[in-house]
Design a protein around this motif. Structure first.
Motif, PDB file in Angstrom:
ATOM      1  N   PRO A  78      29.224  35.100  32.733  1.00 22.01           N
ATOM      2  CA  PRO A  78      28.873  35.535  34.093  1.00 22.01           C
ATOM      3  C   PRO A  78      29.793  34.931  35.148  1.00 22.01           C
ATOM      4  O   PRO A  78      30.161  35.607  36.120  1.00 22.01           O
ATOM      5  CB  PRO A  78      27.437  35.037  34.275  1.00 22.01           C
ATOM      6  CG  PRO A  78      26.912  34.889  32.904  1.00 22.01           C
ATOM      7  CD  PRO A  78      28.080  34.503  32.060  1.00 22.01           C
ATOM      8  N   PHE A  79      30.181  33.673  34.961  1.00 22.80           N
ATOM      9  CA  PHE A  79      31.117  33.041  35.888  1.00 22.80           C
ATOM     10  C   PHE A  79      32.444  33.789  35.899  1.00 22.80           C
ATOM     11  O   PHE A  79      33.018  34.045  36.954  1.00 22.80           O
ATOM     12  CB  PHE A  79      31.332  31.571  35.495  1.00 22.80           C
ATOM     13  CG  PHE A  79      32.441  30.916  36.266  1.00 22.80           C
ATOM     14  CD1 PHE A  79      32.253  30.522  37.574  1.00 22.80           C
ATOM     15  CD2 PHE A  79      33.686  30.711  35.676  1.00 22.80           C
ATOM     16  CE1 PHE A  79      33.284  29.925  38.292  1.00 22.80           C
ATOM     17  CE2 PHE A  79      34.716  30.123  36.379  1.00 22.80           C
ATOM     18  CZ  PHE A  79      34.508  29.724  37.697  1.00 22.80           C
ATOM     19  N   LEU A  80      32.927  34.154  34.729  1.00 16.51           N
ATOM     20  CA  LEU A  80      34.177  34.892  34.619  1.00 16.51           C
ATOM     21  C   LEU A  80      34.070  36.259  35.293  1.00 16.51           C
ATOM     22  O   LEU A  80      34.987  36.686  35.988  1.00 16.51           O
ATOM     23  CB  LEU A  80      34.564  35.054  33.146  1.00 16.51           C
ATOM     24  CG  LEU A  80      35.911  35.705  32.866  1.00 16.51           C
ATOM     25  CD1 LEU A  80      37.036  34.876  33.464  1.00 16.51           C
ATOM     26  CD2 LEU A  80      36.101  35.865  31.377  1.00 16.51           C
ATOM     27  N   ALA A  81      32.932  36.929  35.124  1.00 15.65           N
ATOM     28  CA  ALA A  81      32.738  38.242  35.755  1.00 15.65           C
ATOM     29  C   ALA A  81      32.743  38.120  37.277  1.00 15.65           C
ATOM     30  O   ALA A  81      33.369  38.924  37.983  1.00 15.65           O
ATOM     31  CB  ALA A  81      31.436  38.862  35.269  1.00 15.65           C
ATOM     32  N   VAL A  82      32.055  37.118  37.798  1.00 17.36           N
ATOM     33  CA  VAL A  82      32.015  36.914  39.252  1.00 17.36           C
ATOM     34  C   VAL A  82      33.405  36.549  39.767  1.00 17.36           C
ATOM     35  O   VAL A  82      33.845  37.059  40.803  1.00 17.36           O
ATOM     36  CB  VAL A  82      30.976  35.831  39.621  1.00 17.36           C
ATOM     37  CG1 VAL A  82      31.093  35.418  41.073  1.00 17.36           C
ATOM     38  CG2 VAL A  82      29.567  36.331  39.320  1.00 17.36           C
ATOM     39  N   ALA A  83      34.105  35.687  39.037  1.00 17.76           N
ATOM     40  CA  ALA A  83      35.449  35.291  39.453  1.00 17.76           C
ATOM     41  C   ALA A  83      36.390  36.491  39.452  1.00 17.76           C
ATOM     42  O   ALA A  83      37.208  36.651  40.367  1.00 17.76           O
ATOM     43  CB  ALA A  83      35.981  34.190  38.540  1.00 17.76           C
ATOM     44  N   ALA A  84      36.279  37.362  38.446  1.00 18.55           N
ATOM     45  CA  ALA A  84      37.125  38.558  38.392  1.00 18.55           C
ATOM     46  C   ALA A  84      36.791  39.499  39.545  1.00 18.55           C
ATOM     47  O   ALA A  84      37.683  40.081  40.169  1.00 18.55           O
ATOM     48  CB  ALA A  84      36.936  39.264  37.056  1.00 18.55           C
ATOM     49  N   PHE A  85      35.499  39.648  39.836  1.00 16.35           N
ATOM     50  CA  PHE A  85      35.089  40.504  40.947  1.00 16.35           C
ATOM     51  C   PHE A  85      35.621  39.972  42.277  1.00 16.35           C
ATOM     52  O   PHE A  85      36.187  40.717  43.084  1.00 16.35           O
ATOM     53  CB  PHE A  85      33.567  40.614  40.996  1.00 16.35           C
ATOM     54  CG  PHE A  85      33.057  41.413  42.155  1.00 16.35           C
ATOM     55  CD1 PHE A  85      33.138  42.793  42.152  1.00 16.35           C
ATOM     56  CD2 PHE A  85      32.511  40.770  43.255  1.00 16.35           C
ATOM     57  CE1 PHE A  85      32.683  43.525  43.230  1.00 16.35           C
ATOM     58  CE2 PHE A  85      32.048  41.490  44.342  1.00 16.35           C
ATOM     59  CZ  PHE A  85      32.127  42.887  44.327  1.00 16.35           C
ATOM     60  N   LEU A  86      35.454  38.668  42.505  1.00 17.99           N
ATOM     61  CA  LEU A  86      35.922  38.077  43.755  1.00 17.99           C
ATOM     62  C   LEU A  86      37.450  38.121  43.847  1.00 17.99           C
ATOM     63  O   LEU A  86      38.004  38.397  44.915  1.00 17.99           O
ATOM     64  CB  LEU A  86      35.424  36.644  43.892  1.00 17.99           C
ATOM     65  CG  LEU A  86      33.915  36.488  44.102  1.00 17.99           C
ATOM     66  CD1 LEU A  86      33.526  35.017  44.092  1.00 17.99           C
ATOM     67  CD2 LEU A  86      33.472  37.162  45.380  1.00 17.99           C
ATOM     68  N   GLY A  87      38.120  37.857  42.732  1.00 19.35           N
ATOM     69  CA  GLY A  87      39.581  37.927  42.724  1.00 19.35           C
ATOM     70  C   GLY A  87      40.071  39.342  42.991  1.00 19.35           C
ATOM     71  O   GLY A  87      41.027  39.552  43.745  1.00 19.35           O
TER      72      GLY A  87
END
Length: 88
Positions: free
Chosen positions: A71-80
């Protein structure tokens, strides 16, 4: 067979034999936290069962870390992606 450390507290494990009726039973117990295997009449099986606990514990740790990281990776990808102007 060498006993692995306890999967809970990394304490030293010891093989204990007990007489239950006329049968000699074996159990591996942690000397620190008291975690133990079930009683079994096969010494080698008790040792193998104990040593596999640490492997399973390590596997569970990695699965838990990956489950928390995705989930952290998904949020980071979305924000990036949002920062770079990409849209879904």
């Amino acid at each position: 067979m060498k006993l692995e450390k306890c999967p809970c507290c990394l304490g030293e494990a010891e093989l204990v034999n007990m007489m239950v009726g006329d049968t000699e039973m074996w159990q591996v117990t942690c000397s620190s936290c008291g975690l133990s295997t079930e009683l079994d009449d096969d010494k080698v099986f008790s040792e193998e069962r104990w040593n596999k606990r640490l492997e399973r514990s390590r596997l569970k740790m990695w699965v838990t870390l990956l489950a928390a990281f995705l989930p952290f990776l998904a949020v980071a990808a979305f924000l990036g992606g949002s920062f770079m102007g990409l849209r879904l």
